[in-house]
Design a protein around this motif. Sequence first.
Motif, PDB file in Angstrom:
ATOM      1  N   SER A   1      33.714  12.878 -14.188  1.00 11.75           N
ATOM      2  CA  SER A   1      34.042  12.348 -12.887  1.00 11.75           C
ATOM      3  C   SER A   1      32.789  11.562 -12.867  1.00 11.75           C
ATOM      4  O   SER A   1      32.560  10.969 -11.731  1.00 11.75           O
ATOM      5  CB  SER A   1      34.074  13.463 -11.829  1.00 11.75           C
ATOM      6  N   LEU A   2      31.659  11.395 -13.812  1.00  8.22           N
ATOM      7  CA  LEU A   2      30.571  10.612 -13.410  1.00  8.22           C
ATOM      8  C   LEU A   2      30.715   9.418 -13.256  1.00  8.22           C
ATOM      9  O   LEU A   2      29.971   8.655 -12.700  1.00  8.22           O
ATOM     10  CB  LEU A   2      29.529  11.094 -14.481  1.00  8.22           C
ATOM     11  N   ALA A   3      31.882   8.832 -14.034  1.00  5.99           N
ATOM     12  CA  ALA A   3      32.119   7.403 -13.788  1.00  5.99           C
ATOM     13  C   ALA A   3      32.552   6.892 -12.319  1.00  5.99           C
ATOM     14  O   ALA A   3      31.956   5.998 -11.898  1.00  5.99           O
ATOM     15  CB  ALA A   3      33.221   6.814 -14.684  1.00  5.99           C
ATOM     16  N   TRP A   4      33.088   7.927 -11.801  1.00  3.40           N
ATOM     17  CA  TRP A   4      33.524   7.695 -10.438  1.00  3.40           C
ATOM     18  C   TRP A   4      32.136   7.657  -9.384  1.00  3.40           C
ATOM     19  O   TRP A   4      32.118   7.013  -8.678  1.00  3.40           O
ATOM     20  CB  TRP A   4      34.323   8.924  -9.999  1.00  3.40           C
ATOM     21  N   ALA A   5      31.177   8.905  -9.976  1.00  2.00           N
ATOM     22  CA  ALA A   5      30.092   8.876  -9.054  1.00  2.00           C
ATOM     23  C   ALA A   5      29.303   7.962  -9.148  1.00  2.00           C
ATOM     24  O   ALA A   5      28.629   7.357  -8.309  1.00  2.00           O
ATOM     25  CB  ALA A   5      29.442  10.141  -9.577  1.00  2.00           C
ATOM     26  N   VAL A   6      28.990   6.998 -10.383  1.00  2.00           N
ATOM     27  CA  VAL A   6      28.321   5.879 -10.577  1.00  2.00           C
ATOM     28  C   VAL A   6      28.918   4.709  -9.756  1.00  2.00           C
ATOM     29  O   VAL A   6      28.397   3.997  -9.315  1.00  2.00           O
ATOM     30  CB  VAL A   6      27.959   5.530 -12.199  1.00  2.00           C
ATOM     31  N   ALA A   7      30.332   4.760  -9.689  1.00  2.00           N
ATOM     32  CA  ALA A   7      30.999   3.743  -9.066  1.00  2.00           C
ATOM     33  C   ALA A   7      30.652   3.645  -7.480  1.00  2.00           C
ATOM     34  O   ALA A   7      30.479   2.650  -6.947  1.00  2.00           O
ATOM     35  CB  ALA A   7      32.609   3.721  -9.150  1.00  2.00           C
ATOM     36  N   GLN A   8      30.755   4.945  -7.054  1.00  2.00           N
ATOM     37  CA  GLN A   8      30.203   5.083  -5.657  1.00  2.00           C
ATOM     38  C   GLN A   8      28.775   4.624  -5.314  1.00  2.00           C
ATOM     39  O   GLN A   8      28.502   4.075  -4.258  1.00  2.00           O
ATOM     40  CB  GLN A   8      30.365   6.424  -5.177  1.00  2.00           C
ATOM     41  N   LEU A   9      27.775   4.857  -6.183  1.00  2.00           N
ATOM     42  CA  LEU A   9      26.511   4.492  -6.164  1.00  2.00           C
ATOM     43  C   LEU A   9      25.880   3.091  -6.595  1.00  2.00           C
ATOM     44  O   LEU A   9      24.885   2.570  -6.139  1.00  2.00           O
ATOM     45  CB  LEU A   9      25.496   5.620  -6.824  1.00  2.00           C
ATOM     46  N   GLY A  10      26.396   2.591  -7.569  1.00  4.78           N
ATOM     47  CA  GLY A  10      26.296   1.251  -8.180  1.00  4.78           C
ATOM     48  C   GLY A  10      25.342   1.401  -9.370  1.00  4.78           C
ATOM     49  O   GLY A  10      24.865   2.533  -9.692  1.00  4.78           O
ATOM     50  N   TRP A  11      24.803   0.389 -10.026  1.00  8.24           N
ATOM     51  CA  TRP A  11      24.118   0.195 -11.380  1.00  8.24           C
ATOM     52  C   TRP A  11      22.638   0.723 -11.136  1.00  8.24           C
ATOM     53  O   TRP A  11      22.080   1.432 -11.883  1.00  8.24           O
ATOM     54  CB  TRP A  11      24.007  -1.033 -11.647  1.00  8.24           C
ATOM     55  N   ILE A  12      21.979   0.800  -9.916  1.00  7.94           N
ATOM     56  CA  ILE A  12      20.718   1.204  -9.738  1.00  7.94           C
ATOM     57  C   ILE A  12      20.707   2.359  -9.423  1.00  7.94           C
ATOM     58  O   ILE A  12      20.093   3.335 -10.230  1.00  7.94           O
ATOM     59  CB  ILE A  12      19.962   0.220  -8.531  1.00  7.94           C
ATOM     60  N   ALA A  13      21.233   3.031  -8.124  1.00  6.03           N
ATOM     61  CA  ALA A  13      21.006   4.332  -7.755  1.00  6.03           C
ATOM     62  C   ALA A  13      21.723   5.372  -8.804  1.00  6.03           C
ATOM     63  O   ALA A  13      21.298   6.397  -8.894  1.00  6.03           O
ATOM     64  CB  ALA A  13      21.712   4.500  -6.325  1.00  6.03           C
ATOM     65  N   GLY A  14      22.956   5.138  -9.160  1.00  6.49           N
ATOM     66  CA  GLY A  14      23.581   5.938 -10.090  1.00  6.49           C
ATOM     67  C   GLY A  14      22.762   6.454 -11.164  1.00  6.49           C
ATOM     68  O   GLY A  14      22.481   7.786 -11.178  1.00  6.49           O
TER      69      GLY A  14
ATOM     70  N   GLY B   1      28.714   8.430 -17.483  1.00 13.07           N
ATOM     71  CA  GLY B   1      28.745   7.427 -16.104  1.00 13.07           C
ATOM     72  C   GLY B   1      28.547   6.009 -16.312  1.00 13.07           C
ATOM     73  O   GLY B   1      29.316   5.351 -15.529  1.00 13.07           O
ATOM     74  N   ILE B   2      27.679   5.576 -17.307  1.00 11.75           N
ATOM     75  CA  ILE B   2      27.235   4.185 -17.224  1.00 11.75           C
ATOM     76  C   ILE B   2      28.548   3.362 -18.107  1.00 11.75           C
ATOM     77  O   ILE B   2      29.144   2.290 -17.403  1.00 11.75           O
ATOM     78  CB  ILE B   2      26.075   3.918 -18.094  1.00 11.75           C
ATOM     79  N   LEU B   3      28.915   3.914 -19.199  1.00 11.33           N
ATOM     80  CA  LEU B   3      30.178   3.391 -19.881  1.00 11.33           C
ATOM     81  C   LEU B   3      31.476   3.427 -19.034  1.00 11.33           C
ATOM     82  O   LEU B   3      32.244   2.576 -19.056  1.00 11.33           O
ATOM     83  CB  LEU B   3      30.400   3.879 -21.391  1.00 11.33           C
ATOM     84  N   GLY B   4      31.679   4.624 -18.466  1.00 10.68           N
ATOM     85  CA  GLY B   4      32.622   4.536 -17.865  1.00 10.68           C
ATOM     86  C   GLY B   4      32.749   3.745 -16.504  1.00 10.68           C
ATOM     87  O   GLY B   4      33.836   3.012 -16.309  1.00 10.68           O
ATOM     88  N   TYR B   5      31.734   3.560 -15.832  1.00  5.39           N
ATOM     89  CA  TYR B   5      31.568   2.439 -14.832  1.00  5.39           C
ATOM     90  C   TYR B   5      32.095   1.063 -15.359  1.00  5.39           C
ATOM     91  O   TYR B   5      32.709   0.418 -14.583  1.00  5.39           O
ATOM     92  CB  TYR B   5      30.426   2.439 -14.052  1.00  5.39           C
ATOM     93  N   GLN B   6      31.488   0.870 -16.519  1.00  7.01           N
ATOM     94  CA  GLN B   6      31.609  -0.503 -16.971  1.00  7.01           C
ATOM     95  C   GLN B   6      32.885  -0.711 -17.469  1.00  7.01           C
ATOM     96  O   GLN B   6      33.439  -1.697 -17.245  1.00  7.01           O
ATOM     97  CB  GLN B   6      30.647  -0.663 -18.253  1.00  7.01           C
ATOM     98  N   ALA B   7      33.611   0.121 -17.837  1.00  4.95           N
ATOM     99  CA  ALA B   7      35.001   0.124 -18.257  1.00  4.95           C
ATOM    100  C   ALA B   7      36.090  -0.023 -17.149  1.00  4.95           C
ATOM    101  O   ALA B   7      36.984  -0.763 -17.181  1.00  4.95           O
ATOM    102  CB  ALA B   7      35.480   1.377 -19.287  1.00  4.95           C
ATOM    103  N   PHE B   8      35.755   0.765 -16.082  1.00  2.73           N
ATOM    104  CA  PHE B   8      36.773   0.649 -14.879  1.00  2.73           C
ATOM    105  C   PHE B   8      36.244   0.013 -13.528  1.00  2.73           C
ATOM    106  O   PHE B   8      36.899  -0.232 -12.894  1.00  2.73           O
ATOM    107  CB  PHE B   8      37.006   2.253 -14.527  1.00  2.73           C
ATOM    108  N   GLY B   9      34.712  -0.243 -13.505  1.00  2.00           N
ATOM    109  CA  GLY B   9      34.393  -0.699 -12.526  1.00  2.00           C
ATOM    110  C   GLY B   9      34.507   0.221 -11.104  1.00  2.00           C
ATOM    111  O   GLY B   9      34.728   1.242 -11.283  1.00  2.00           O
ATOM    112  N   ASN B  10      34.659  -0.792 -10.013  1.00  2.00           N
ATOM    113  CA  ASN B  10      34.815   0.092  -8.712  1.00  2.00           C
ATOM    114  C   ASN B  10      36.217   0.995  -8.505  1.00  2.00           C
ATOM    115  O   ASN B  10      36.388   1.847  -7.784  1.00  2.00           O
ATOM    116  CB  ASN B  10      34.671  -0.775  -7.530  1.00  2.00           C
ATOM    117  N   LYS B  11      37.039   0.900  -9.544  1.00  2.00           N
ATOM    118  CA  LYS B  11      38.357   1.425  -9.363  1.00  2.00           C
ATOM    119  C   LYS B  11      38.432   2.697 -10.535  1.00  2.00           C
ATOM    120  O   LYS B  11      39.455   3.258 -10.556  1.00  2.00           O
ATOM    121  CB  LYS B  11      39.428   0.608 -10.131  1.00  2.00           C
ATOM    122  N   ALA B  12      37.124   3.064 -10.852  1.00  2.00           N
ATOM    123  CA  ALA B  12      36.888   4.380 -11.787  1.00  2.00           C
ATOM    124  C   ALA B  12      37.807   5.560 -10.937  1.00  2.00           C
ATOM    125  O   ALA B  12      37.675   5.960  -9.947  1.00  2.00           O
ATOM    126  CB  ALA B  12      35.631   4.498 -11.931  1.00  2.00           C
ATOM    127  N   PRO B  13      38.637   6.098 -12.093  1.00  2.00           N
ATOM    128  CA  PRO B  13      39.445   7.304 -11.499  1.00  2.00           C
ATOM    129  C   PRO B  13      38.404   8.460 -11.405  1.00  2.00           C
ATOM    130  O   PRO B  13      37.222   8.620 -11.901  1.00  2.00           O
ATOM    131  CB  PRO B  13      40.452   7.567 -12.412  1.00  2.00           C
TER     132      PRO B  13
END
Length: 460
Positions: A38-51, A278-290
């Motif tokens: 679920s960390l891709a989702w968490a990073v999606a809420q926070l963004g590239w810096i805060a995540g 977290g980082i690769l998952g966010y890059q793969a799904f962006g702000n729509k990360a499940p």
Amino acid sequence: MESHNFKYDDDGSIKRTGTWMTASAHIVTAVIGSGVLSLAWAVAQLGWIAGPVILVLFSLITLYTCFLLCNCYRYPDPVHGTRNLTYMNMVKTILGGRQYRLCGLAQFSNLVGACIGYTITASISMVAIGRSNCFHKYGHEAKCHASNYKYMCIFGAAEIFLSQIPDFHNLSGLSFIAAVMSFGYSSIGIALSIAKIAGGGHVDTSLTGLEVGKDVTEMQKIWYTFQAIGNIAFAYSFSMVMVEIQDTLKSSPPENEAMKKASVTGISITTFFYMLCGILGYQAFGNKAPGNFLTGFGFYEPYWLVDIGNIFIVVHLVGAYQVFSQPIYLLVESWCAGRWPQSRIMAKEYGVNIPLVGTYKVNAFRVIWRTMFVIFTALIAMILPFFNSIVGLLGAIAFWPLSVYFPTHMYLVQAQVPKFSMIWIGVKMLNVFCLIVSLVAAVASIQGMVTDLKTYKPFK
């Protein structure tokens, strides 16, 4: 005399055989839960810096407080003092009775909550395997819904069998298997993310995560940010079983040294996988990360690899359930043995021959009590299948006292740190910061529960 020394430690207890490697396996099993997905989702809420910053920050806080706890295992001297066999025993010895009762409430509510949460999460992964095959066969738009309840029963049946493992000392093999499983499904999640990134396609990402007005409302952004910070903080939390893990270590080298080595190893491995997922998952799904990219169907193909990832999650959670339930078993069994020392049902052990394993010792009370506990957790999981919000609330409430407050205050007492010194002020500031994190995450969990209850229909 030599055979006696071979079987017993210097304080008369059964000789411990654990090493920093077995302790590292226990830590990885306890820390890397399926929450890593679920960390891709968490990073999606926070963004590239805060995540990434918050991921690293909480790994360092966890490591620091672990080091403090390691030194409190023996008291008053970290190397030659008297052993504290459990977290509660440690708090009672160093901080006294009132703190001991608060510690027990926080620790055991969190452990029971984790066991219920694992039952729910494992059933979700089992359902995801069937759904993955259904989507592959009938297409991604097919209605492939299934009930979790029968899978909760299957998971519970496995835990009833494994709950007869007597104690932490006998859990090393299961912990190693569970640790390997956590590497397995984390790696599958990472590999599928890399493949999705390599496949191209545009996804929206940003320095601050979900964009207000475009992805979420301003209020949703606040709630999701709090939830994400809370998820990351609690993803590292394993203090509630740390003392019990340390109590498996051999007396030489000193337990605090071996446990510090195990903590560095376990938390480093954990942080590495957390950052990648977290980082690769966010890059793969962006702000729509499940919320979970193996059970939330961020990936449909290759379906067999998604299935293997979910099988790994289930096997890992089977082991993690045992790591978190052992302190509960020990507390009740120790109390009952002290209350009724002459009882045959408490003391009598029977030998049962198991093919390829050998003779296994079975105790009647252990069978009855542990079976009842597993059935209880499975029933609660069935009644409240949105229990992850409640587990989040329990985690929020327990994170600060168990992972920060008790470790730091025991350290201040044991090391006799002068009031208002730089170290004392620093420790107090860390306490305030983590208390705020716990409070905002608790509020976010309550908000999630209120939302769940609006649409909740039991046993549907």
